[in-house]
Design a protein around this motif. Structure first.
Motif, PDB file in Angstrom:
ATOM      1  N   GLY A  15      47.502  32.760  17.735  1.00 37.06           N
ATOM      2  CA  GLY A  15      48.363  31.772  17.111  1.00 37.06           C
ATOM      3  C   GLY A  15      48.700  32.039  15.663  1.00 37.06           C
ATOM      4  N   LEU A  16      48.447  33.265  15.192  1.00 39.89           N
ATOM      5  CA  LEU A  16      48.729  33.611  13.800  1.00 39.89           C
ATOM      6  C   LEU A  16      50.190  33.980  13.602  1.00 39.89           C
ATOM      7  CD1 LEU A  16      45.572  35.760  13.245  1.00 39.89           C
ATOM      8  CD2 LEU A  16      46.259  33.960  11.688  1.00 39.89           C
ATOM      9  N   PRO A  17      50.820  33.487  12.530  1.00 33.02           N
ATOM     10  CA  PRO A  17      52.158  33.968  12.181  1.00 33.02           C
ATOM     11  C   PRO A  17      52.075  35.465  11.858  1.00 33.02           C
ATOM     12  CG  PRO A  17      51.590  31.993  10.938  1.00 33.02           C
ATOM     13  CD  PRO A  17      50.329  32.464  11.590  1.00 33.02           C
ATOM     14  N   THR A  18      52.780  36.283  12.614  1.00 35.61           N
ATOM     15  CA  THR A  18      52.609  37.737  12.529  1.00 35.61           C
ATOM     16  C   THR A  18      53.942  38.428  12.295  1.00 35.61           C
ATOM     17  OG1 THR A  18      50.736  37.586  14.067  1.00 35.61           O
ATOM     18  CG2 THR A  18      51.710  39.762  13.731  1.00 35.61           C
ATOM     19  N   THR A  19      53.987  39.246  11.247  1.00 31.84           N
ATOM     20  CA  THR A  19      55.152  40.077  10.948  1.00 31.84           C
ATOM     21  C   THR A  19      54.787  41.520  11.245  1.00 31.84           C
ATOM     22  OG1 THR A  19      55.912  38.573   9.215  1.00 31.84           O
ATOM     23  CG2 THR A  19      56.765  40.816   9.152  1.00 31.84           C
ATOM     24  N   VAL A  20      55.700  42.275  11.836  1.00 35.42           N
ATOM     25  CA  VAL A  20      55.408  43.654  12.219  1.00 35.42           C
ATOM     26  C   VAL A  20      56.482  44.594  11.685  1.00 35.42           C
ATOM     27  CG1 VAL A  20      54.113  43.013  14.278  1.00 35.42           C
ATOM     28  CG2 VAL A  20      56.582  43.363  14.452  1.00 35.42           C
ATOM     29  N   TRP A  21      56.059  45.834  11.454  1.00 35.37           N
ATOM     30  CA  TRP A  21      56.991  46.878  11.012  1.00 35.37           C
ATOM     31  C   TRP A  21      56.456  48.226  11.461  1.00 35.37           C
ATOM     32  CZ3 TRP A  21      56.505  51.237   7.928  1.00 35.37           C
ATOM     33  CH2 TRP A  21      57.699  51.866   7.577  1.00 35.37           C
ATOM     34  N   ASN A  22      57.379  49.123  11.817  1.00 31.55           N
ATOM     35  CA  ASN A  22      57.018  50.472  12.226  1.00 31.55           C
ATOM     36  C   ASN A  22      58.093  51.435  11.740  1.00 31.55           C
ATOM     37  OD1 ASN A  22      55.112  52.115  13.946  1.00 31.55           O
ATOM     38  ND2 ASN A  22      57.067  52.706  14.875  1.00 31.55           N
ATOM     39  N   ARG A  23      57.671  52.639  11.356  1.00 35.05           N
ATOM     40  CA  ARG A  23      58.648  53.617  10.862  1.00 35.05           C
ATOM     41  C   ARG A  23      59.682  53.962  11.913  1.00 35.05           C
ATOM     42  NH1 ARG A  23      55.150  58.509   8.642  1.00 35.05           N
ATOM     43  NH2 ARG A  23      54.078  58.073  10.591  1.00 35.05           N
ATOM     44  N   THR A  24      59.263  54.050  13.174  1.00 35.65           N
ATOM     45  CA  THR A  24      60.180  54.314  14.272  1.00 35.65           C
ATOM     46  C   THR A  24      60.607  53.001  14.901  1.00 35.65           C
ATOM     47  OG1 THR A  24      59.042  56.405  14.736  1.00 35.65           O
ATOM     48  CG2 THR A  24      60.505  55.533  16.454  1.00 35.65           C
ATOM     49  N   PRO A  25      61.881  52.658  14.847  1.00 35.18           N
ATOM     50  CA  PRO A  25      62.325  51.369  15.384  1.00 35.18           C
ATOM     51  C   PRO A  25      62.127  51.271  16.899  1.00 35.18           C
ATOM     52  CG  PRO A  25      64.004  52.374  13.962  1.00 35.18           C
ATOM     53  CD  PRO A  25      62.977  53.425  14.238  1.00 35.18           C
ATOM     54  N   GLY A  26      62.063  50.050  17.402  1.00 37.99           N
ATOM     55  CA  GLY A  26      62.066  49.810  18.839  1.00 37.99           C
ATOM     56  C   GLY A  26      60.717  49.519  19.454  1.00 37.99           C
ATOM     57  N   ARG A  38      57.079  37.850  22.071  1.00 42.98           N
ATOM     58  CA  ARG A  38      55.897  36.991  22.067  1.00 42.98           C
ATOM     59  C   ARG A  38      55.789  36.153  20.793  1.00 42.98           C
ATOM     60  NH1 ARG A  38      50.831  40.562  23.964  1.00 42.98           N
ATOM     61  NH2 ARG A  38      49.858  38.520  23.644  1.00 42.98           N
ATOM     62  N   GLY A  39      56.748  36.330  19.878  1.00 46.95           N
ATOM     63  CA  GLY A  39      56.769  35.478  18.701  1.00 46.95           C
ATOM     64  C   GLY A  39      56.618  36.171  17.371  1.00 46.95           C
ATOM     65  N   ALA A  40      56.444  37.489  17.353  1.00 44.43           N
ATOM     66  CA  ALA A  40      56.329  38.211  16.089  1.00 44.43           C
ATOM     67  C   ALA A  40      57.667  38.256  15.372  1.00 44.43           C
ATOM     68  CB  ALA A  40      55.815  39.630  16.327  1.00 44.43           C
ATOM     69  N   VAL A  41      57.605  38.366  14.049  1.00 45.24           N
ATOM     70  CA  VAL A  41      58.801  38.557  13.234  1.00 45.24           C
ATOM     71  C   VAL A  41      58.935  40.052  12.948  1.00 45.24           C
ATOM     72  CG1 VAL A  41      59.907  38.096  11.021  1.00 45.24           C
ATOM     73  CG2 VAL A  41      58.619  36.282  12.186  1.00 45.24           C
ATOM     74  N   SER A  42      60.079  40.620  13.260  1.00 48.00           N
ATOM     75  CA  SER A  42      60.330  42.033  13.031  1.00 48.00           C
ATOM     76  C   SER A  42      60.950  42.209  11.650  1.00 48.00           C
ATOM     77  CB  SER A  42      61.271  42.586  14.104  1.00 48.00           C
ATOM     78  OG  SER A  42      61.580  43.954  13.841  1.00 48.00           O
ATOM     79  N   ALA A  43      60.262  42.906  10.761  1.00 47.08           N
ATOM     80  CA  ALA A  43      60.772  43.147   9.417  1.00 47.08           C
ATOM     81  C   ALA A  43      61.672  44.374   9.419  1.00 47.08           C
ATOM     82  CB  ALA A  43      59.621  43.343   8.440  1.00 47.08           C
ATOM     83  N   ALA A  44      62.727  44.312   8.648  1.00 45.84           N
ATOM     84  CA  ALA A  44      63.672  45.434   8.576  1.00 45.84           C
ATOM     85  C   ALA A  44      63.112  46.578   7.742  1.00 45.84           C
ATOM     86  CB  ALA A  44      64.999  44.956   8.001  1.00 45.84           C
ATOM     87  N   THR A  45      62.268  46.251   6.764  1.00 48.51           N
ATOM     88  CA  THR A  45      61.694  47.263   5.887  1.00 48.51           C
ATOM     89  C   THR A  45      60.212  46.982   5.685  1.00 48.51           C
ATOM     90  OG1 THR A  45      62.105  46.003   3.858  1.00 48.51           O
ATOM     91  CG2 THR A  45      63.891  47.464   4.649  1.00 48.51           C
ATOM     92  N   ALA A  46      59.491  47.987   5.212  1.00 44.56           N
ATOM     93  CA  ALA A  46      58.074  47.799   4.913  1.00 44.56           C
ATOM     94  C   ALA A  46      57.896  46.817   3.764  1.00 44.56           C
ATOM     95  CB  ALA A  46      57.429  49.136   4.575  1.00 44.56           C
TER      96      ALA A  46
END
Length: 221
Positions: A30-41, A49-57
């Motif tokens: 139930g944690l508010p979670t933001t994610v980012w990865n160098r390789t998109p997708g 599932r509810g994560a926020v996808s960040a555009a940049t680190a």
């Protein structure tokens, strides 16, 4: 209903198999979670599932007071964290680096963090992805004890046992290297034993009961 608040928000940098497992465990708790990865997708399922996808680190680390890093090695971690805009966004925030590398690399990154006002805790994950979010996970940490205590509730959403090994920032990496030496040496020895047996017409299935007997006498020794 989750007991977590906005202050419990967490960012995960690195969405390889382990990083995705970490983010999934945070989301499941139930944690508010933001994610980012160098390789998109790689974040598609997590976003569903509810994560926020960040555009940049930079955007990712600015979203949370705590950033958990899990990438292939410290070269990859440094390439992300030491970019000027990311470093600036991290000032006053906490980084828990669960990337595997050497004690000296951990100390180098900790020195960089201190120089730039980033609160830093080093660590390692000693169990496979399938254990994340379950009681079977094993996490080791080193660095400021008060920093681990401050974020323990969030980190314990990853499941398993979280052990503080000491204030020396390189201590978790030292444990990691030593324990992996046991694991890989044992695996290499067993693979060689199977090759020796096979050369004499003995199958792995035939050897296995005796190999288990040998393994059973090792703990007391």
């Amino acid at each position: 209903m989750s007991s977590f608040t906005e202050e419990s928000a967490v960012t995960v940098l690195g969405l390889g198999p382990m990083g995705r497992s970490l983010a999934a465990a945070f989301l499941a708790a139930g944690l508010p979670t933001t994610v980012w990865n160098r390789t998109p997708g790689r974040d598609r399922e997590l976003v569903e599932r509810g994560a926020v996808s960040a555009a940049t680190a930079e955007e990712a680390v600015a979203a949370s007071g705590l950033t958990v890093v899990c990438v292939v090695n410290y070269d990859a971690a440094d390439a992300v964290l030491r970019r000027d805009e990311v470093t600036a966004a991290l000032k006053g925030r906490t980084v828990v680096n669960l990337t595997a590398d050497t004690p000296d690399r951990a100390r180098s990154t900790a020195a960089w963090a201190a120089e730039h006002g980033v609160r830093y805790l080093d660590g390692a994950i000693m169990t496979p992805t399938t254990t994340i979010g379950t009681p079977d996970g094993v996490f080791i940490h080193s660095g400021p004890r008060e920093l681990l205590d401050e974020h323990r509730t969030v980190l314990e959403a990853l499941g398993g046992v979280h052990t503080h090994l000491g204030e020396d920032i390189g201590r978790a990496a030292a444990y990691d290297v030593a324990l992996l030496d046991i694991f890989w040496t044992a695996m290499a020895g067993y693979a060689h034993a199977l090759s020796v047996a096979r050369a004499e017409g003995i199958t792995a299935r035939e050897l296995a009961p005796f190999a288990q007997g040998i393994a059973a006498i090792l703990p007391p020794i």
